[in-house]
Every structure is written in C-alpha cells, then in structure tokens.
Motif scaffolding. Structure first.
Motif, PDB file in Angstrom:
ATOM      1  N   GLN A 144     -17.724 -19.478  30.573  1.00 36.86           N
ATOM      2  CA  GLN A 144     -18.163 -20.505  31.519  1.00 36.86           C
ATOM      3  C   GLN A 144     -18.071 -21.901  30.898  1.00 36.86           C
ATOM      4  O   GLN A 144     -17.672 -22.860  31.556  1.00 36.86           O
ATOM      5  CB  GLN A 144     -19.589 -20.218  31.979  1.00 36.86           C
ATOM      6  CG  GLN A 144     -19.766 -18.906  32.733  1.00 36.86           C
ATOM      7  CD  GLN A 144     -18.938 -18.860  34.003  1.00 36.86           C
ATOM      8  OE1 GLN A 144     -18.732 -19.877  34.665  1.00 36.86           O
ATOM      9  NE2 GLN A 144     -18.438 -17.683  34.346  1.00 36.86           N
ATOM     10  N   GLY A 145     -18.454 -21.998  29.628  1.00 34.34           N
ATOM     11  CA  GLY A 145     -18.382 -23.297  28.965  1.00 34.34           C
ATOM     12  C   GLY A 145     -16.971 -23.840  28.922  1.00 34.34           C
ATOM     13  O   GLY A 145     -16.739 -25.034  29.142  1.00 34.34           O
ATOM     14  N   ALA A 146     -16.002 -22.961  28.635  1.00 32.83           N
ATOM     15  CA  ALA A 146     -14.599 -23.393  28.611  1.00 32.83           C
ATOM     16  C   ALA A 146     -14.167 -23.892  29.988  1.00 32.83           C
ATOM     17  O   ALA A 146     -13.428 -24.882  30.099  1.00 32.83           O
ATOM     18  CB  ALA A 146     -13.715 -22.231  28.167  1.00 32.83           C
ATOM     19  N   LYS A 147     -14.640 -23.232  31.030  1.00 33.19           N
ATOM     20  CA  LYS A 147     -14.300 -23.643  32.394  1.00 33.19           C
ATOM     21  C   LYS A 147     -14.849 -25.043  32.693  1.00 33.19           C
ATOM     22  O   LYS A 147     -14.139 -25.903  33.232  1.00 33.19           O
ATOM     23  CB  LYS A 147     -14.875 -22.636  33.393  1.00 33.19           C
ATOM     24  CG  LYS A 147     -14.793 -23.044  34.857  1.00 33.19           C
ATOM     25  CD  LYS A 147     -13.362 -23.131  35.342  1.00 33.19           C
ATOM     26  CE  LYS A 147     -13.301 -23.516  36.814  1.00 33.19           C
ATOM     27  NZ  LYS A 147     -11.891 -23.665  37.267  1.00 33.19           N
ATOM     28  N   TYR A 148     -16.111 -25.271  32.326  1.00 34.39           N
ATOM     29  CA  TYR A 148     -16.743 -26.534  32.696  1.00 34.39           C
ATOM     30  C   TYR A 148     -16.385 -27.688  31.762  1.00 34.39           C
ATOM     31  O   TYR A 148     -16.783 -28.830  32.004  1.00 34.39           O
ATOM     32  CB  TYR A 148     -18.261 -26.350  32.843  1.00 34.39           C
ATOM     33  CG  TYR A 148     -18.557 -25.628  34.135  1.00 34.39           C
ATOM     34  CD1 TYR A 148     -18.535 -26.322  35.348  1.00 34.39           C
ATOM     35  CD2 TYR A 148     -18.777 -24.260  34.166  1.00 34.39           C
ATOM     36  CE1 TYR A 148     -18.751 -25.666  36.544  1.00 34.39           C
ATOM     37  CE2 TYR A 148     -18.989 -23.588  35.362  1.00 34.39           C
ATOM     38  CZ  TYR A 148     -18.964 -24.300  36.553  1.00 34.39           C
ATOM     39  OH  TYR A 148     -19.159 -23.648  37.750  1.00 34.39           O
ATOM     40  N   VAL A 153     -14.296 -30.508  36.919  1.00 37.62           N
ATOM     41  CA  VAL A 153     -15.720 -30.179  37.046  1.00 37.62           C
ATOM     42  C   VAL A 153     -16.556 -31.044  36.106  1.00 37.62           C
ATOM     43  O   VAL A 153     -17.617 -30.638  35.639  1.00 37.62           O
ATOM     44  CB  VAL A 153     -15.974 -28.672  36.806  1.00 37.62           C
ATOM     45  CG1 VAL A 153     -15.580 -27.872  38.021  1.00 37.62           C
ATOM     46  CG2 VAL A 153     -15.226 -28.157  35.574  1.00 37.62           C
ATOM     47  N   LYS A 154     -16.045 -32.239  35.795  1.00 40.28           N
ATOM     48  CA  LYS A 154     -16.752 -33.306  35.079  1.00 40.28           C
ATOM     49  C   LYS A 154     -16.882 -33.077  33.573  1.00 40.28           C
ATOM     50  O   LYS A 154     -17.677 -33.747  32.913  1.00 40.28           O
ATOM     51  CB  LYS A 154     -18.152 -33.541  35.687  1.00 40.28           C
ATOM     52  CG  LYS A 154     -18.175 -33.760  37.188  1.00 40.28           C
ATOM     53  CD  LYS A 154     -17.350 -34.966  37.603  1.00 40.28           C
ATOM     54  CE  LYS A 154     -17.443 -35.204  39.103  1.00 40.28           C
ATOM     55  NZ  LYS A 154     -16.595 -36.319  39.557  1.00 40.28           N
ATOM     56  N   THR A 262     -19.669 -33.573  27.574  1.00 38.60           N
ATOM     57  CA  THR A 262     -20.127 -32.441  26.761  1.00 38.60           C
ATOM     58  C   THR A 262     -20.771 -31.411  27.686  1.00 38.60           C
ATOM     59  O   THR A 262     -21.416 -31.755  28.687  1.00 38.60           O
ATOM     60  CB  THR A 262     -21.155 -32.911  25.711  1.00 38.60           C
ATOM     61  OG1 THR A 262     -20.516 -33.824  24.817  1.00 38.60           O
ATOM     62  CG2 THR A 262     -21.725 -31.739  24.918  1.00 38.60           C
ATOM     63  N   VAL A 263     -20.591 -30.127  27.378  1.00 41.62           N
ATOM     64  CA  VAL A 263     -21.142 -29.055  28.208  1.00 41.62           C
ATOM     65  C   VAL A 263     -22.223 -28.311  27.432  1.00 41.62           C
ATOM     66  O   VAL A 263     -22.026 -27.949  26.262  1.00 41.62           O
ATOM     67  CB  VAL A 263     -20.047 -28.072  28.651  1.00 41.62           C
ATOM     68  CG1 VAL A 263     -20.645 -26.881  29.413  1.00 41.62           C
ATOM     69  CG2 VAL A 263     -19.016 -28.777  29.528  1.00 41.62           C
ATOM     70  N   ILE A 264     -23.367 -28.102  28.076  1.00 45.26           N
ATOM     71  CA  ILE A 264     -24.449 -27.282  27.532  1.00 45.26           C
ATOM     72  C   ILE A 264     -24.557 -26.016  28.370  1.00 45.26           C
ATOM     73  O   ILE A 264     -24.641 -26.087  29.601  1.00 45.26           O
ATOM     74  CB  ILE A 264     -25.797 -28.029  27.574  1.00 45.26           C
ATOM     75  CG1 ILE A 264     -25.800 -29.210  26.596  1.00 45.26           C
ATOM     76  CG2 ILE A 264     -26.948 -27.074  27.263  1.00 45.26           C
ATOM     77  CD1 ILE A 264     -27.046 -30.071  26.702  1.00 45.26           C
ATOM     78  N   VAL A 293     -23.888 -35.427  30.777  1.00 47.93           N
ATOM     79  CA  VAL A 293     -23.765 -34.147  30.075  1.00 47.93           C
ATOM     80  C   VAL A 293     -23.892 -33.025  31.103  1.00 47.93           C
ATOM     81  O   VAL A 293     -24.848 -32.987  31.887  1.00 47.93           O
ATOM     82  CB  VAL A 293     -24.849 -33.997  28.986  1.00 47.93           C
ATOM     83  CG1 VAL A 293     -24.813 -32.588  28.379  1.00 47.93           C
ATOM     84  CG2 VAL A 293     -24.652 -35.052  27.901  1.00 47.93           C
ATOM     85  N   VAL A 294     -22.929 -32.117  31.110  1.00 52.94           N
ATOM     86  CA  VAL A 294     -22.898 -31.026  32.088  1.00 52.94           C
ATOM     87  C   VAL A 294     -23.799 -29.900  31.609  1.00 52.94           C
ATOM     88  O   VAL A 294     -23.668 -29.409  30.482  1.00 52.94           O
ATOM     89  CB  VAL A 294     -21.457 -30.496  32.274  1.00 52.94           C
ATOM     90  CG1 VAL A 294     -21.438 -29.355  33.289  1.00 52.94           C
ATOM     91  CG2 VAL A 294     -20.521 -31.621  32.702  1.00 52.94           C
TER      92      VAL A 294
END
Length: 366
Positions: A144-148, A153-154, A262-264, A293-294
């Motif tokens: 999921q992190g790789a996707k976002y 998707v920002k 950055t994705v959390i 931050v996503v």
C-alpha cells in the motif's frame, strides 16, 4: 457446544471467523455450528461449502447470536452488535479494547466473556493469534505504501525500488516485531533501502543476521526518529505493546520535518496508532493528508485479502476454539496459560490490566 460464526459487518471487512475446514473439525466432534448466510462469500467460501461439512446456515446475524454459546469472529463487535451479545456468551475475536472505551464499556455491560485474540500469549511472549494477521499487515504495508507514493494519489511520485541509474526509495520501519520484519522483507525485495528502529537489541541483532545488507538497524529513540523522517520516503508504524495503547513515536510537530508526499502507514492503528496524527480509516476511504504527509491508517488491512487472511487466521485459532468447545471457557483457560491471557472481560469485570490502565481505571479483577 453451539458455536456461531456471524458475517462481519465492519466497513469493508471481508474475512470470516472460520473456514469450512475449521467447521468440519468442530462438527465431527459433535458440536453444532451456525454460520450466517453469505458470511464466507467474500473469502471464497459458499454457504454450500459450510453445509457440506455439517454447518447449519442461519439467515440473520440476530439468529446466530441468539442461538450460540460461543461467537467466533474476526473483528471487534460494532455498535449494531452490542445488543445482540448475551450474558455469559463467550465472544472470541480481536477486540483491541485499549483503543476503544465505548466498546469496552459495552462489553462490560453485556456481562459476556470476552477472549481477545491479540492478548493470547505464550510463555515466550509470542502472540500466536495476532502473528498471522501481523504478517499479512506487514507485507501489505509496503504494497500500500508503494502505491500511495505515486503522484496521482499525492505521494512523492517515487518508484520504491528505483530503476538503473535512479536511487531506490527509503523505508523507515518503527518496530522490529512481526510487522516490521515482514515489511522489511517486502521492501528489501523491491530493492528499497530499509532502516529498522527498535529498542530491543536482540531483535535488531536478529534483523542484521537475516536481512540483506541494504536493510540496516538503529536503536529507536527520538533523536534517531527525527533524523530519519527527514530523509525517508515511506514510514511504517509497527510498534506493539500487547493489549495496551501504542506509544506515540512520531508527534504532530515532526510532520513538518518530512518532505511533502512522504507516506505513513500506521499498522498499529488498532491499538491507537504509534503516530500522533493517526485516525482509523477504511478500505473505502483509506488515506488523508496532514501537512502534506499522506496517512494510510486502515484498521483492518488484512480484510483486503480475505481469502489469505481467513485461512491464516483459522489455522491458528482453531485449536483454541476446539479447546473452548470441548471443555468450556473456564476449564480451558485454567488449563492453558496461553489462552488464559486472552481473557479481557469476564461477566462485567475487566481482568486484563493494560485495559484498565488505558482508561485510568484502578480496579482489575483477578
């Protein structure tokens, strides 16, 4: 004993509490199993599959709760289910009480026996009923992190594994437990640079022994966390204190130190999350953005892969379900110290200390 398997009604929860293989093990021991109609469809199991192994199909969730001595499910009851739970009824599921006072008080009022998958713990400190879902969630966190991280998707617009001539992404993992190890395996497999933080040096040594050289370890403290969040692209929250609220390792002010996009992914969301800005989301609406931050904080991540998750869950819960059915909850828990630790609430009384501590309650009944 009469065992009930209701259909999960939490948002986008597609798992079911037991596979047909599990039902067969109960019916051949002369226990009665009621399964709600279509409960297993999303996991790949038809009503006919359950009927072929001796289950009886009931048309409604009300009927399943009304007829059953023990309820075996996946997620905690939601408000629509509170009134269905009967006094003295055993409910065996994931509860995560410390993160939900309303649920805790509802189960106290129900005077049921609540045995929580996530606090069943063996003498070595392992959590056998939480482990398979942590394995699924850890692996999914990278997926999921790789996707976002994608720009539409920002995210940063970054391919986690990179390509020849372009540096791979950087993944920061908080916690070297089951979630952290599985996340590291997936991220490393994609070619990302991975940093794992933990306060347990034995776990860090283990990571060093089993992981490739582009997975590095550091001791977890505020200084190191603040240092790494500035340079890492994907942050995985995988901290767990059994049955208790997760500690807040990343605070709101730290978000301003992260790059935009950055994705959390906070896998600890079921226990309140280890990021201060975490709030539970659903598969239907999985992300939100704070300070650019996503945040991906889906509270039932394994529900997105229900076939894998349901089979993995039944593999580990079934021996305990059989034990409870054969002996009754009191004898089963008395004879099995691992199962005993799963007891959270008994007939209106909280018996698990971390729950009381989470809400500032002093009295815990033994």
């Amino acid at each position: 004993m009469i065992i009930g398997v209701p259909k999960e009604i939490k948002n986008n929860e597609s798992r079911v509490g037991m596979t047909p293989a599990g039902v067969l093990e109960l019916t051949k021991r002369n226990h009665t199993v009621y399964v709600q109609a279509t409960a297993g469809i999303a996991s790949g199991f038809s009503d006919e599959d359950y009927q072929h192994v001796g289950a009886q199909i009931l048309p409604s969730i009300d009927a399943v709760y009304a007829k059953s001595d023990m309820i075996v499910k996946v997620k905690e009851p939601i408000p629509e289910e509170y009134s269905l739970i009967k006094e003295d009824q055993v409910v065996f599921t994931y509860f995560h009480f410390a993160a939900d006072q309303e649920l805790t008080e509802a189960m106290i009022d129900s005077k049921s026996v609540c045995i929580a998958y996530e606090t069943v713990q063996d003498a070595n400190g392992r959590l056998p009923l939480l482990t398979p879902m942590s394995e699924v969630a850890g692996r999914m966190s990278i997926q999921q992190g790789a996707k976002y991280l994608e720009k539409p998707v920002k995210g940063k617009g970054l391919l986690l594994g990179g390509v020849p001539g372009v540096s791979p992404g950087k993944v920061l993992i908080l916690g070297a437990g089951v979630v952290g190890i599985q996340a590291a395996k997936m991220a490393a497999g994609l070619g990302a640079h991975v940093t794992i933080l933990d306060i347990n040096m034995d776990r860090l040594r283990y990571v060093n022994d089993i992981m490739p050289s582009h997975v590095v370890t550091e001791f977890s403290n505020e200084y190191n966390i603040r240092k790494h969040i500035k340079t890492h692209d994907l942050i995985i929250g995988g901290v767990l204190i059994p049955g208790a609220k997760a500690p807040k390792l990343i605070t709101r002010d730290m978000l301003k130190e992260m790059d935009h996009g950055t994705v959390i992914v906070d896998v600890a969301v079921d226990q309140g999350g280890c990021i201060e800005t975490t709030k539970a989301t659903t598969h239907q609406d999985p992300v939100y953005i704070i300070d650019e931050v996503v945040h991906y904080c889906v509270a039932n991540m394994p529900g997105a892969v229900p076939h894998t998750s349901t089979v993995a869950l039944t593999n580990v819960t079934l021996p305990y379900v059989i034990n409870l059915a054969q002996k009754g909850w009191e004898k089963a828990c008395k004879e099995d110290t691992t199962l005993f630790k799963g007891l959270n609430i008994i007939k209106g009384k909280v018996v698990y200390q971390p729950i009381a501590e989470a809400f500032g309650w002093e009295e815990v009944h033994q």
